[in-house]
Design a protein around this motif. Sequence first.
Motif, PDB file in Angstrom:
ATOM      1  N   ARG A  44       5.287  -3.837  -1.049  1.00 19.09           N
ATOM      2  CA  ARG A  44       5.435  -2.558  -0.350  1.00 19.09           C
ATOM      3  C   ARG A  44       6.660  -1.785  -0.846  1.00 19.09           C
ATOM      4  O   ARG A  44       7.549  -2.343  -1.481  1.00 19.09           O
ATOM      5  N   SER A 124      -0.824   3.030  -3.794  1.00 18.70           N
ATOM      6  CA  SER A 124      -1.143   4.138  -2.885  1.00 18.70           C
ATOM      7  C   SER A 124      -0.175   5.301  -3.061  1.00 18.70           C
ATOM      8  O   SER A 124       1.050   5.134  -3.016  1.00 18.70           O
ATOM      9  N   THR A 129      -4.399  10.100   7.611  1.00 19.91           N
ATOM     10  CA  THR A 129      -3.640   9.711   8.809  1.00 19.91           C
ATOM     11  C   THR A 129      -4.236   8.480   9.486  1.00 19.91           C
ATOM     12  O   THR A 129      -3.555   7.803  10.237  1.00 19.91           O
ATOM     13  N   ASN A 133      -8.644   1.492   5.376  1.00 22.88           N
ATOM     14  CA  ASN A 133      -8.124   0.132   5.148  1.00 22.88           C
ATOM     15  C   ASN A 133      -9.009  -0.591   4.137  1.00 22.88           C
ATOM     16  O   ASN A 133     -10.209  -0.329   4.059  1.00 22.88           O
ATOM     17  N   GLU A 239      -3.788  -2.610   5.832  1.00 24.28           N
ATOM     18  CA  GLU A 239      -3.528  -1.257   6.316  1.00 24.28           C
ATOM     19  C   GLU A 239      -2.490  -0.648   5.375  1.00 24.28           C
ATOM     20  O   GLU A 239      -1.348  -1.125   5.314  1.00 24.28           O
ATOM     21  N   TRP A 240      -2.887   0.391   4.660  1.00 25.55           N
ATOM     22  CA  TRP A 240      -2.031   0.944   3.609  1.00 25.55           C
ATOM     23  C   TRP A 240      -0.858   1.730   4.160  1.00 25.55           C
ATOM     24  O   TRP A 240      -1.010   2.484   5.123  1.00 25.55           O
ATOM     25  N   LYS A 241       0.275   1.570   3.476  1.00 25.59           N
ATOM     26  CA  LYS A 241       1.387   2.498   3.639  1.00 25.59           C
ATOM     27  C   LYS A 241       1.656   3.106   2.258  1.00 25.59           C
ATOM     28  O   LYS A 241       1.325   2.491   1.237  1.00 25.59           O
ATOM     29  N   LEU A 242       2.289   4.261   2.255  1.00 19.90           N
ATOM     30  CA  LEU A 242       2.613   4.878   0.968  1.00 19.90           C
ATOM     31  C   LEU A 242       3.525   3.946   0.175  1.00 19.90           C
ATOM     32  O   LEU A 242       4.420   3.322   0.740  1.00 19.90           O
ATOM     33  N   ASP A 244       2.564   1.223  -1.436  1.00 20.10           N
ATOM     34  CA  ASP A 244       2.066  -0.157  -1.541  1.00 20.10           C
ATOM     35  C   ASP A 244       1.429  -0.369  -2.906  1.00 20.10           C
ATOM     36  O   ASP A 244       0.601   0.453  -3.350  1.00 20.10           O
TER      37      ASP A 244
END
Length: 280
Positions: A44, A124, A129, A133, A239-242, A244
């Motif tokens: 991450r 990513s 929003t 996933n 669950e993606w976060k910016l 990753d």
Amino acid sequence: MQILPLHKALGAEVIGVDLRQTLDDATIKALRSAFDEHIVLVIRGQSLDEEAQLRAACYFGKVAYRRRPLDGIGPGGNYESPFMMVSNIVKDGKPIGAFGDGEMWFHHDTSYYAEPHRATLLYSMVLPTWGGNTCFTNMYKAYDMIPRALRDKLEGRKVLQMHDYKRRERLNLDTSDLTKIRHNWQPIFITHPATGKKALYISRLMSSQIEGLSRDESEEALNQLFDISETASIVYEHEWKLGDLVIWDNWCSIHARKDFPRDQDRLMRRLTIEGQAMQF
Ligand code: OGA
Ligand code: MN
């Protein structure tokens, strides 16, 4: 560097690496062995340009170049580059990447190649929003879950893997022109070249027929295997976060994408690693 498991079946987070820096040999070795053990690695908070993502990919093998579908019509982008954008963004009427909007069924990447890719690295860059996933199954565990009688019946058989980029569902063998669609017969149970462990090698999106069985028998067995391969207890949902970077072992896992809003952008940058022929 620390490796923290994310789920009891598969997936681990790698903490304490900055992929803008070149990793030392001991760290690369530890990363590769964590990859063999955990199947999916999540790193991450990375800020990666193309060069840094390429360097990271090289820790896992030889970076693959894309091949056009047999009918020549493939997702957009530059086929001379190893990068592919995975996106629903359309610019000047043209998709800037592959796989568009919404849900994708469970699949291996390139199981329809003679030498399926070893791994995929997805980074990513823009996220909706909610939704989108990506779910991953441990296919060693799926193999272990197959009822004995079914396993004995299928041992040593092959399965036809095929895919058409223009279609979102499983193809119908009777109405598909195989001269226009990339396809390959693969062992239904593979021995993973790196770990030596047995894994189930089917997916709801791409597997269409088991060798030596009638159509009905094949459908029944495949449906049973699809259900096993999607059992919640052996699936890690990311669950993606910016920022990753997710790397998956494409021989012993399948993945699927959940729905996300069509009016929101999603953009990922993708590389794959060359593979080899699958063995029983
Ligand atoms: C892929 C893929 C899923 C996603 O890049 O091969 O299946 O979440 N992506 O976009
Ligand atoms: Mn995929």
